[in-house]
Design a protein around this motif. Sequence first.
Motif, short mmCIF file in Angstrom:
data_model
loop_
_atom_site.label_atom_id
_atom_site.label_comp_id
_atom_site.label_asym_id
_atom_site.label_seq_id
_atom_site.Cartn_x
_atom_site.Cartn_y
_atom_site.Cartn_z
N GLY A 38 0.61 -0.85 0.27
CA GLY A 38 0.12 0.00 -0.30
C GLY A 38 0.59 1.15 -0.16
N GLN A 39 2.33 1.15 0.05
CA GLN A 39 2.94 2.26 0.35
C GLN A 39 3.28 2.31 -1.33
N ARG A 40 3.52 3.77 -1.96
CA ARG A 40 3.80 3.87 -2.50
C ARG A 40 5.68 4.20 -2.40
N ARG A 41 6.18 2.92 -4.05
CA ARG A 41 7.58 2.39 -4.32
C ARG A 41 8.40 3.44 -5.10
N TYR A 42 9.27 4.86 -5.55
CA TYR A 42 9.18 5.42 -6.08
C TYR A 42 10.49 5.12 -7.27
N PRO A 43 11.17 4.97 -8.54
CA PRO A 43 12.42 4.52 -8.87
C PRO A 43 13.41 5.59 -8.26
N PRO A 44 14.63 5.64 -8.22
CA PRO A 44 15.68 7.07 -8.34
C PRO A 44 15.42 7.77 -8.98
N SER A 45 15.04 7.17 -10.51
CA SER A 45 14.77 8.72 -10.76
C SER A 45 13.56 9.67 -11.44
N ALA A 46 12.64 9.26 -10.03
CA ALA A 46 12.05 10.10 -9.56
C ALA A 46 11.97 11.27 -8.92
N VAL A 47 13.72 11.61 -8.53
CA VAL A 47 14.29 12.48 -8.12
C VAL A 47 14.73 13.66 -8.88
N GLU A 48 15.41 12.87 -9.97
CA GLU A 48 14.97 13.45 -11.24
C GLU A 48 13.94 14.95 -11.72
#
Length: 150
Positions: A38-48
């Motif tokens: 249920g928790q959002r998980r972002y790829p490292p590219s989301a930082v950029e």
Amino acid sequence: MDEQLTIGELATRTGVATSALRYWEELGLFPAPARISGQRRYPPSAVELVGVVVLLREVGFTLREIKAFIASRSPAGDGWRELYQRKLTELDQRIAQAQVARTVIAHGLACPHQDIFECANFTGGVAALLAGSSLEEAHERAHPRTSPSK
């Protein structure tokens, strides 16, 4: 599997509040992330990508314009250039307007009248605005430029 970031980690790395990240996601500025338990998980590219949104906000793009910018990205496309050109034109207009406003305020500060409402230049400028003149036109009527003598 690559490192995945929680929304809190993404917020920490980018300095953007989690509420803003959720809102931007809702607007479609970036794709909905995967969810684990249920928790959002972002790829490292989301930082950029968040950095791109922050940069574009800082230079004056609206969220709607940012969404169009992100959507315009394609390997062969340069639709982003048109968006940049429009924003540049808008900024030039805003800068010109700000310069006129600054001049008007500087003249107001230099006014010798104790009460600015007693100044014919000020009241004339107000009347010109009410008659439909732009701020620049109203100021020009109140303070006409004299051409330098040769």
